[in-house]
Design an enzyme around this catalytic site. Structure first.
Site, short mmCIF file in Angstrom:
data_model
loop_
_atom_site.label_atom_id
_atom_site.label_comp_id
_atom_site.label_asym_id
_atom_site.label_seq_id
_atom_site.Cartn_x
_atom_site.Cartn_y
_atom_site.Cartn_z
N ASP A 117 -9.57 8.99 4.10
CA ASP A 117 -9.06 7.87 3.18
C ASP A 117 -8.99 6.43 4.11
O ASP A 117 -9.16 6.61 5.53
CB ASP A 117 -7.61 8.38 3.24
CG ASP A 117 -6.78 7.46 2.26
OD1 ASP A 117 -7.15 6.78 1.66
OD2 ASP A 117 -5.48 7.77 2.47
N GLU A 118 -8.84 5.43 3.47
CA GLU A 118 -8.73 3.97 4.14
C GLU A 118 -9.96 3.89 5.15
O GLU A 118 -9.82 3.50 6.29
CB GLU A 118 -7.55 4.04 5.08
CG GLU A 118 -6.28 4.01 4.19
CD GLU A 118 -5.76 2.90 3.37
OE1 GLU A 118 -6.49 2.38 3.08
OE2 GLU A 118 -5.00 3.08 2.73
N ARG A 135 1.31 -6.17 -2.75
CA ARG A 135 2.62 -5.44 -2.47
C ARG A 135 3.73 -5.50 -3.59
O ARG A 135 4.43 -4.74 -3.84
CB ARG A 135 3.37 -5.56 -1.19
CG ARG A 135 2.32 -5.53 0.26
CD ARG A 135 1.77 -4.11 0.33
NE ARG A 135 0.50 -4.31 -0.35
CZ ARG A 135 -0.43 -3.57 -0.45
NH1 ARG A 135 -0.06 -2.23 -0.42
NH2 ARG A 135 -1.76 -3.61 -1.10
N LYS A 138 -5.58 5.97 -5.51
CA LYS A 138 -6.49 6.78 -4.73
C LYS A 138 -5.88 7.87 -4.14
O LYS A 138 -6.83 8.91 -4.01
CB LYS A 138 -7.10 5.86 -3.35
CG LYS A 138 -6.04 5.47 -2.61
CD LYS A 138 -6.69 4.50 -1.41
CE LYS A 138 -5.59 4.15 -0.24
NZ LYS A 138 -5.03 5.25 0.33
N THR A 139 -4.63 8.05 -4.14
CA THR A 139 -4.07 9.34 -3.35
C THR A 139 -4.16 10.33 -4.43
O THR A 139 -4.50 11.43 -4.09
CB THR A 139 -2.67 8.87 -2.91
OG1 THR A 139 -2.55 8.04 -1.84
CG2 THR A 139 -2.18 10.29 -2.34
N GLN A 186 -8.97 -4.82 1.62
CA GLN A 186 -7.70 -4.39 2.46
C GLN A 186 -8.24 -4.13 3.86
O GLN A 186 -7.26 -3.50 4.65
CB GLN A 186 -6.91 -3.38 1.77
CG GLN A 186 -6.68 -3.94 0.45
CD GLN A 186 -5.63 -2.50 -0.22
OE1 GLN A 186 -4.24 -2.43 0.07
NE2 GLN A 186 -6.15 -1.81 -1.03
#
Length: 755
Positions: free
Chosen positions: A225-226, A614, A33-34, A256
């Site tokens: 973002d997020e 993770r 996504k970044t 998330q």
């Protein structure tokens, strides 16, 4: 096709090229996504969009810096430096400093971090003669913070009947008064806390139409973002800013969403689809981080949630190793197993310490792992521990710096007026503070004229000496840079000398911390600015920068070769080759606070999903049959989430084999060598309670401390404590052999056995 589009997969490329209109990018864990966000911004600039017209909001300064660096690298020029990229708080504080006078604040307002805010509340609670055990500053702060995140002023808080009833039931009926006093104190001190930065930005946009129009036209393209981590205040601010162009791109993953305790609302990501009729939704489902086995397990777990945006993560990586589930006899055995496994994998597979992370539900679980790692001489670090900027000596020094920027700020004045000791006692400080409240003046205004308050002799001399010293420091600001002023403060105040003469290990460490702070200020003043704005190198801008650091920014040091220990919450956004998810037991993970409400339980499952994703190559999931809690050895059930892992993806052959142990009971003495995997298969303890034939749940309102009650599963117990308002009242109940358990009364179904 532009070169920067070549590395993208099809959904990523589609998200980058879709530049006009509302866009929601549902970005699964590890889906790049970044890369999409930064490439999208670079593409907009490449199309001719003025970089000054682009706003990108993140949740950490680290993420913002990384995005700027990537965009600059992609474009090969410095246009990225003109972007408004930063956290909500840093960007809004920048805007509010320009617009502060509209809201009645000075443009050099102080920003209170969480500790500062709690300290102010502690003072107010003491001034109101309230019991700080009932009105715990941390609890009151969280209550006020929650109200602000939902855009409640103290007046609205006090007028809300439901809220007032909740406070009354919790035996804290005066929180509304504390809220009012706190709000007025901050305003008088020219200070905003983190929540105020959001609330005041909202007030600016709703109460001042010309300001709203200016920023709506300034920010033609907005990216967040997020997005699943935004709260109600952030949601409304973004909606206001994007109302004209509607070129809003939000990136998030409902799977998330794990920060509801901070006020984050997953509903924002669902509401976005309803707010815009022409919203475009693009799903990023290809994962570039984890093995296929780990992804398939994560997909299986999250599919048990009902409230979600359906997606299926996939990868073209190999299947990799199976997930290892491990049962230990006690929490100490669990710690030993993890340390042994780390050592074995380092020797056999040439991993380094930094390749391992140990993730747990709460910080209190770290002890057993720390002890085991020490015994093996494995270097480790607690991620999310005490930040450098939260250490006492650093807070003391920064308080001096704050006074120079904003002398009206009482919290900093109270902190250093008698440190180092200069003969100004608590009685004197309280007298000035009380007079300031009665006269509606600032602490500093009265401090400048101590004789008018009746001070004489040594006390008067000490107060006048302190004021003169601060004024001299302030005069330096126009002649010297931030580092030179800070250096003089350290020397003239006696603070550095105070620490230098303390030759204990702790004293030397504190002295070195002050030197490191001075180094930080020097580096800040000597590093060229990105945009050439000289004022950005002021002492005020330095203080703003360090105050707005997020947890992720404070706890860097990624390059150190240490095993990282952290909560699952702290691990979000990170990745590791090898991950241990530990303490996977009922009442721990999922938490006992979350087991009787579907929404809470689904958030716990999302938290487990975050923990799983993770891991890149290897994943261990462990639990203990017995664990010390509240001073007693408690027998535990394995977490229900373990049964949601597909059996074909799990290897349970590595369970720790404890030495033969003797188990004592009242009538017999037996030997038990293993109660390992049978628990995962049955998900029940050996002594499952059979409810009484006349079992019928009683009204929780009738339950009091000392009552004997019956639970359908845990059996008979005694209520030890009751906490919280009736709507969320939690009972700590001793169930004998089943141990002590914290239970939410409204969901637990308890029968009163004996009043």
């Amino acid at each position: 096709m532009q070169d920067y589009l070549t590395p993208l997969n099809e959904p990523q490329r589609e998200a980058v090229l879709y530049t006009e209109g509302p866009l929601m990018i549902v970005a699964g864990a590890g889906s790049g996504k970044t890369k999409v966000l930064t490439t999208r911004i670079a593409h907009l600039i490449n199309l001719g969009v003025d970089s000054f017209r682009i706003l990108a909001l993140t949740f950490t300064n680290k993420a913002a810096r990384e995005m700027k660096e990537r965009i600059e690298h992609t474009l090969g020029n410095t246009e990225a430096r003109n972007l408004y990229i930063g956290t909500f708080h840093s960007v809004f504080s920048r805007i509010l400093r320009v617009e502060a006078e509209k809201l009645g604040y000075p443009n050099n307002f102080t920003i209170y971090d969480t500790d500062d805010a709690k300290s102010v509340l502690k003072t107010i609670i003491k001034e109101m003669n309230l019991d700080d055990k009932t009105y715990k500053p941390a609890f009151v702060y969280n209550r006020i913070s929650s109200a602000k995140n939902n855009l409640y002023t103290y007046k609205e808080y006090q007028a809300d009947h439901t809220i007032q009833q909740e406070d009354a039931r919790g035996n804290r009926p005066r929180i509304g008064e504390i809220f009012e006093s706190y709000s007025k104190r901050c305003f008088k001190n020219g200070a905003m806390d983190f929540d105020d930065l959001l609330v005041n930005m909202y007030i600016l946009l709703t109460n001042f139409p010309e300001a709203l129009a200016r920023y709506q036209h300034k920010f033609r393209y907005i990216m967040i973002d997020e997005y699943q981590d935004t709260n109600l205040a952030q949601y409304h601010i973004i909606k206001l800013l994007g109302a004209v162009s509607e070129n809003i791109c939000v990136v998030g993953d409902d799977a998330q969403s794990i920060y509801s305790f901070r006020g984050a609302s997953m509903e924002n990501i669902f509401q976005f689809q309803k707010d815009y009729d022409d919203v475009k939704i693009i799903k990023l489902e290809q994962n570039y981080r984890s093995s296929r086995t780990i992804l398939d397990a994560a997909n299986s777990v999250i599919n048990f949630n009902k409230n979600q945006i359906k997606k299926e993560l996939w990868t073209d990586k190999e299947s990799g190793e199976k997930i290892k589930t491990v049962c230990s006899f006690t929490d100490n055995d669990e710690g030993k197993f993890v340390a042994d496994a780390i050592m074995e994998n380092k020797l056999r597979n040439h991993f380094s310490n930094k390749d391992f992370a140990i993730l747990y539900r709460t910080n209190a679980q770290s002890r057993a792992f720390e002890e085991s790692l020490r015994r093996q001489n494995i270097k480790y670090r607690i991620y999310g521990g005490l930040s450098f900027y939260q250490r006492k000596e650093i807070k003391d020094f920064i308080a001096y710096l704050r006074i120079l920027v904003n002398s009206q700020e009482e919290e900093s004045l109270r902190r250093v007026i008698n440190y180092p000791v200069r003969g100004i006692g608590t009685t004197t400080i309280n007298k000035i503070s009380l007079a300031a409240q009665e006269q509606n003046k600032t602490f500093w205004e009265l401090l400048e004229k101590p004789a008018e308050l009746g001070f004489k002799g040594a006390t008067l001399n000490a107060l006048e000496g302190f004021v003169t010293m601060i004024k001299n420091f302030h005069a330096m600001l126009t002649k010297k840079n931030a580092y030179e002023v800070a250096f003089e403060i350290g020397k003239a105040s006696g603070l550095v000398q105070e620490l230098y003469i303390d030759k204990t290990v702790e004293g030397l460490a504190r002295y070195e911390n002050i030197q490191e702070l001075l180094n930080s200020i020097k580096e800040y003043t000597e590093t060229p600015t990105e945009d050439g704005e000289l004022e950005e190198k002021s002492l005020g801008s330095y203080l703003q920068q360090i105050t707005l650091l997020t947890d992720a920014d404070k706890d860097g040091e990624e390059d150190q070769d240490v095993v990282k220990l952290m909560t699952v919450h702290a691990s979000k956004g990170l990745e590791f080759p090898c991950v241990f998810v530990v303490g996977m037991e009922e009442n721990i993970f999922p938490s006992s606070m979350s087991m009787y409400d579907r929404e809470d339980l689904e958030e716990e499952r999302r938290l487990f999903y975050v923990a799983i994703t993770r891991a890149k190559f290897r994943l261990w999931i462990s639990f203990a049959n017995n664990r010390y809690r509240f001073g007693s050895l408690v027998q535990n059930d394995p977490s229900r989430f373990l049964t949601e892992l597909p059996a074909n993806l799990v290897d349970d052959s590595q369970s720790a084999k404890p030495k033969q142990r003797t188990v004592f009971s009242k009538s017999t003495q037996t030997t038990d060598t293993s109660i390992q995997q049978k628990k995962i298969a049955t998900n029940k303890t050996a002594s499952t309670h059979i409810a009484s034939s006349d079992f019928k749940a009683d009204d929780p309102k009738n339950m009091t401390i000392g009552m004997q009650v019956e639970h359908e599963r845990f059996g008979f117990g005694t209520i030890l404590t009751l906490e919280g308002p009736m709507a969320n009242k939690i009972a700590n109940i001793d169930f004998g052999t089943m141990g002590q358990k914290k239970i939410m009364l409204n969901y637990a179904k308890l029968r009163i056995v004996q009043a």
